[in-house]
Design a protein around this motif. Structure first.
Motif: not given
Length: 170
Positions: A69-86
């Motif tokens: 599963t793909v989880k992306c870090k947003l450029p303005s966030e730390d690794l505590d905010v990962l966005v799932s891409v599906s």
């Protein structure tokens, strides 16, 4: 390095780069508690900008050797905010966000193994294997072959379960 852009400030390059990591953990750094990806593997994947989500998943599968599963870090966030891409739309949104905030940055991705939908109960004993074998009209092979199969599943030939059978992702 100079980057050519068109009048709308969108990059004209045809490739994008993903900085992806897998088989590791996200843990806080001891000194300042900033989250970091520890262990595992980190690689760069360069693909055509028009890649679809399904094609990207196949590329990651080929690179990692397992479904992810793909989880992306947003450029303005730390690794505590990962966005799932599906989906293709979510992938396009992440690419657009990176281009808006940091056009030269690689898209940071954490790959997680797909958890199995089905769970398999552990085999309680050799006797249950024999019972299952008889119930399903299969005949267990006696002798050395049976002993090899039995030891492969972690039990001894007397029927005492030494360890549980583990089936699942990596």
């Amino acid at each position: 390095m100079t980057r050519v852009t068109d009048s709308v400030n969108k990059p004209s390059t045809t490739t994008i780069k993903f900085l992806y990591s897998y088989n590791g953990k996200i843990l806080p750094r001891h000194t300042d508690a900033t989250l970091r990806y520890i262990g595992g593997h980190t690689r760069v994947l360069s693909v055509n900008r028009s890649i679809s989500y399904s094609e990207l998943i196949i590329k990651f599968y080929e690179a990692c050797g397992f479904s992810v599963t793909v989880k992306c870090k947003l450029p303005s966030e730390d690794l505590d905010v990962l966005v799932s891409v599906s989906s293709d739309e979510e992938l396009a949104d992440v690419i657009e966000e990176y281009e808006r905030v940091s056009p030269d940055a690689k898209i940071r991705v954490v790959l997680c193994p797909v958890s199995s939908v089905k769970s398999v109960s552990p085999v309680p004993s050799v006797e249950s294997l024999v019972e299952y074998s008889a119930d399903s009209k299969r005949v267990a092979c006696p002798g050395r072959q049976w002993r090899r199969e039995c030891s492969r599943f972690g039990c001894n030939v007397e029927g005492v379960n030494k360890k549980r059978l583990q089936i699942g992702g990596r």
